[in-house]
Design a protein around this motif. Structure first.
Motif, short mmCIF file in Angstrom:
data_model
loop_
_atom_site.label_atom_id
_atom_site.label_comp_id
_atom_site.label_asym_id
_atom_site.label_seq_id
_atom_site.Cartn_x
_atom_site.Cartn_y
_atom_site.Cartn_z
N ALA A 24 34.69 40.71 -31.12
CA ALA A 24 36.02 40.34 -31.58
C ALA A 24 36.07 40.19 -33.09
O ALA A 24 37.14 40.19 -33.69
N HIS A 25 34.93 40.10 -33.72
CA HIS A 25 34.86 39.96 -35.18
C HIS A 25 34.60 41.33 -35.80
O HIS A 25 33.81 42.12 -35.30
N ARG A 43 33.80 48.17 -29.84
CA ARG A 43 34.66 47.00 -29.97
C ARG A 43 35.88 47.09 -29.06
O ARG A 43 36.28 46.12 -28.43
N GLU A 44 36.47 48.27 -28.98
CA GLU A 44 37.67 48.46 -28.17
C GLU A 44 37.39 48.19 -26.69
O GLU A 44 38.22 47.62 -25.98
N TYR A 49 37.83 44.62 -21.97
CA TYR A 49 37.16 43.78 -20.97
C TYR A 49 37.68 42.35 -21.03
O TYR A 49 38.03 41.76 -20.01
N LEU A 50 37.75 41.79 -22.23
CA LEU A 50 38.22 40.41 -22.37
C LEU A 50 39.67 40.27 -21.93
O LEU A 50 40.03 39.28 -21.28
N SER A 70 26.54 50.19 -20.04
CA SER A 70 25.91 51.52 -20.10
C SER A 70 25.86 52.01 -21.53
O SER A 70 24.95 52.74 -21.92
N ASP A 71 26.82 51.62 -22.37
CA ASP A 71 26.82 51.98 -23.80
C ASP A 71 25.71 51.26 -24.56
O ASP A 71 25.12 51.81 -25.49
N ALA A 72 25.43 50.03 -24.18
CA ALA A 72 24.48 49.20 -24.92
C ALA A 72 23.03 49.61 -24.68
O ALA A 72 22.17 49.28 -25.49
#
Length: 73
Positions: A24-25, A43-44, A49-50, A70-72
């Protein structure tokens, strides 16, 4: 932004810093152009998700959680 100012004022030439911060930052816009940033999660996707989590859309939350992790990897 205080975080960006602290990074810019404490890193010396050729030093490497690591900042782990929530998606979020966004400190990139406040950093000097000679400081490179590597994003490890989109980030998007984290924001989507949030939003789904707060709205109580459980099916969407589970799908987005799988997509983010899966991206991480």
């Amino acid at each position: 932004m205080a975080i960006a100012q602290a990074i810019g004022s404490t890193l010396k030439e050729k030093e490497i810093g690591v900042l782990l911060i929530g998606a979020a930052h966004d400190v990139r816009q406040h950093l000097a152009p000679d400081i490179s940033v590597e994003i490890i999660m989109a980030r998007e996707k984290v924001q989507a998700y949030l939003s789904a989590l707060l709205a109580g859309h459980q099916d969407e939350v589970e799908k987005l959680a799988k997509d983010i992790t899966s991206d991480a990897g």
